[in-house]
Design an enzyme around this catalytic site. Structure first.
Site, mmCIF file in Angstrom:
data_model
loop_
_atom_site.group_PDB
_atom_site.id
_atom_site.type_symbol
_atom_site.label_atom_id
_atom_site.label_comp_id
_atom_site.label_asym_id
_atom_site.label_seq_id
_atom_site.Cartn_x
_atom_site.Cartn_y
_atom_site.Cartn_z
ATOM 1 N N SER A 10 19.673 -19.249 6.939
ATOM 2 C CA SER A 10 18.876 -18.275 7.661
ATOM 3 C C SER A 10 17.549 -17.946 6.994
ATOM 4 O O SER A 10 16.646 -17.434 7.654
ATOM 5 C CB SER A 10 19.672 -16.990 7.841
ATOM 6 O OG SER A 10 19.945 -16.381 6.581
ATOM 7 N N LYS A 26 11.958 -12.434 2.466
ATOM 8 C CA LYS A 26 12.705 -12.503 3.731
ATOM 9 C C LYS A 26 12.740 -11.090 4.308
ATOM 10 O O LYS A 26 12.854 -10.104 3.552
ATOM 11 C CB LYS A 26 14.116 -12.998 3.411
ATOM 12 C CG LYS A 26 15.020 -13.249 4.597
ATOM 13 C CD LYS A 26 16.377 -13.801 4.111
ATOM 14 C CE LYS A 26 17.303 -14.218 5.224
ATOM 15 N NZ LYS A 26 18.577 -14.773 4.727
ATOM 16 N N SER A 83 22.497 -19.625 2.938
ATOM 17 C CA SER A 83 21.176 -19.378 3.512
ATOM 18 C C SER A 83 19.995 -19.434 2.564
ATOM 19 O O SER A 83 18.858 -19.413 3.028
ATOM 20 C CB SER A 83 21.157 -18.024 4.216
ATOM 21 O OG SER A 83 21.721 -18.164 5.484
HETATM 22 N N1 GLN Z 1 24.735 -20.376 8.184
HETATM 23 C C1 GLN Z 1 25.714 -19.396 7.797
HETATM 24 C C2 GLN Z 1 25.898 -18.414 8.909
HETATM 25 O O1 GLN Z 1 25.390 -18.634 9.951
HETATM 26 C C3 GLN Z 1 25.288 -18.717 6.530
HETATM 27 C C4 GLN Z 1 24.266 -17.681 6.722
HETATM 28 C C5 GLN Z 1 23.855 -16.991 5.459
HETATM 29 O O2 GLN Z 1 24.103 -17.474 4.354
HETATM 30 N N2 GLN Z 1 23.240 -15.835 5.633
HETATM 31 O O3 GLN Z 1 26.532 -17.420 8.779
#
Ligand code: GLN
Length: 519
Positions: free
Chosen positions: A172, A97, A196
């Site tokens: 994400s 990532k 994420s």
């Molecule tokens: N979907 C969650 C957010 O938008 C978690 C994101 C993550 O785990 N980086 O913050």
């Protein structure tokens, strides 16, 4: 674990059987490269070809430093020719990532504001994976600064779900899930602040593991919400996740929150089976209006599979779980607003030059950050204001403690807790893009593990039947463990995998080949 033990675990073979390297597990690749039946160069080329073939549709990669990867693979082959013993990830093509800092390779966290930033150092993750013999060959797309659940919060082309090209891969770490599901990378790294790693793994039918907070150092991982962020692997089976985590875990003096606890042998843990394990089911939390019936059915099938493997089901209560999403959307923006203050056009990436320093800050941040990141900075700044601090931030911190205590109490009567990973399968691109609240709710089952710092894994939990507007789509099955409970978590996950074989289901896009695990 020393390198010879890997050979003793019957990994020889896996190499010379004519399957393309993209069909092998990370363990099979490492065994083949270490044993000499495949070269790291050839393994890499197979993966680069797969990327060339599928990337125009899938858009998982932001950057592909192929020349660097080729010389790295060659160096491994040369080392082996000199008689050196290669590491447990020898020749395994892994993509990261774009939140992970990589020396000499542009690192943007999926944001325009970091465009052009080429770090002069490697983070702990790149360092440790390379030390284990991995070949890092790409930086993967993500929601900007890891804020999102669909990978649509990106200034670039959003990636597609390999199971249905009109659907999101989740976020994400969307690119990380797509690359592994589509056999473009043998494994990838993602980060998980509220789900994420697990949510995109669930949406794309792969394994995603979020370790205990502090198991994997955060040094060299661009910060979103530091008290929640944790790095972990996405792989095609549970043992590969154990192998990659083994290489990543352990104390790093450059991260004060990284744990000093010894890391047990995680691959051995996968052999334990599920016999006698108590699986806690928080019914009241799971049964909620947004739960897709196909997800509910799949969840029941997963529980039944664990029971067939010898586990026992127990009821647990997580009475404060319903406050988790609200709590997270106070705490994580507060931390993000502080962490993102450093992007001011002076030190990194983008600078929009104006007459005064203040105007330069403003113009840079306005041009560099996307809408969701700005929304979180505003929210975070608001909850941290002196006159609202106690009403929001202080209260959310107290709720966080209650949520953590719920889990502690639940683990007095069970070994792992099971929930679906997400309330629905992957949704169509654009469906939730204009509705931040609907998007936030896709993390109802994952956020608790972050607030409580617990390890959790999403594993393939079967397919939702095709409907009028969707082909069969993967459903994630989530298991949570107590703090440092990775061994039990992996044991239960590996037993589920052996019982169901669902990890071997492939996106139709790839054609009908079956992986070694089933053949
Ligand atoms: N979907 C969650 C957010 O938008 C978690 C994101 C993550 O785990 N980086 O913050």
């Amino acid at each position: 674990m020393n390198s010879d033990e890997h050979e003793e675990r019957g990994e020889a073979g896996g190499g010379g059987d004519g399957r393309p390297a993209t069909e092998l597990s990370a363990r099979e690749i490492a065994a083949a490269v270490r044993g000499g039946s495949r070269s790291a160069r050839a393994v890499l080329e197979d993966h680069l070809e797969q990327v060339d073939a599928l990337e125009p549709e899938l858009r998982a990669f932001l950057r592909r430093p192929s020349a660097l990867a080729r010389s790295r693979a060659q160096a491994l082959d040369d080392a082996r020719a000199r008689g050196e013993t290669l590491g447990p990830l020898a020749g395994v093509p892994i993509a990261l990532k774009d939140i992970f800092v990589t020396r000499g390779v542009e690192t943007t966290c999926g944001s325009r504001i970091l465009a052009g930033w080429v770090p002069p150092y490697d983070g702990a993750h790149a360092e440790r994976l390379e030390r284990a013999g991995a070949v890092l060959f790409g930086k993967l797309t993500m929601d900007e600064f890891a804020m999102g659940s669909s990978n649509e919060n990106t200034p670039f082309e959003p990636p597609r779900n390999p199971w249905a090209l009109d659907r999101v891969p989740g976020g994400s770490s969307g690119g990380s899930a797509v690359a592994v599901a589509a056999r473009m990378a043998a494994a990838s790294l993602g980060t998980d602040t509220g789900g994420s790693i697990r949510q995109p793994a669930g949406f794309c039918g792969v394994v995603g593991l979020k370790p205990t907070y502090g198991r994997v150092p955060r040094f060299g991982m661009i910060a979103f919400a530091s008290s929640l962020d944790q790095a972990g692997p996405l792989t095609r089976d549970v043992r590969d996740a154990a192998r990659v985590l083994q290489c990543l875990a352990g104390h790093d003096p450059r991260d004060a929150s990284s744990l000093r606890d010894p890391v047990p042998d995680l691959e051995v843990a996968c052999e334990r089976g599920a016999d006698g394990l108590r699986v806690g089911v928080p019914r009241a939390m799971i049964e909620q209006p947004g739960l897709d019936p196909a997800v509910r059915d799949a969840f029941e099938r997963s529980l039944a599979a664990l029971e067939r493997a010898g586990a026992e089901r127990v009821d647990v209560a997580l009475p404060h779980a319903r406050y988790a999403v609200a709590c997270y959307y106070v705490l994580s923006p507060a931390e993000a607003a502080s962490n993102l203050a450093r992007y001011d056009g002076v030190r990194y990436g983008l600078r929009v030059e104006r007459a005064t320093l203040r105007e330069t800050y403003e113009a840079t941040r306005d041009a560099g950050f996307g809408a969701e990141v700005k929304r979180r900075i505003l929210l975070g700044t608001f909850v941290l204001r002196a006159d609202s601090y106690d009403r929001y931030y202080g209260r959310a911190m107290r709720v966080r403690t209650l949520i953590a205590r719920d889990y502690e109490a639940a683990f007095a009567s069970c070994d792992v807790i099971a929930t679906p990973t997400s309330p629905t399968p992957a949704f169509p691109l654009g469906q939730n893009a204009g509705d931040p609240l609907a998007m936030y709710l896709s993390d109802v089952f994952t956020i608790g593990a972050n607030l409580a710092g617990l390890p959790a894994i999403s594993i393939p939990g079967g397919l939702a039947p095709a409907t009028a507007d969707a082909p069969p789509l993967p459903i994630g099955f989530q298991l949570l463990g107590p703090r440092l409970g990775e061994p039990t978590l992996l044991a239960a996950a590996a037993a589920h995998e052996a019982e169901t074989g669902w990890h071997a289901q492939r996106p139709p896009l790839l054609g009908g080949l079956t992986r070694g695990a089933l053949s």
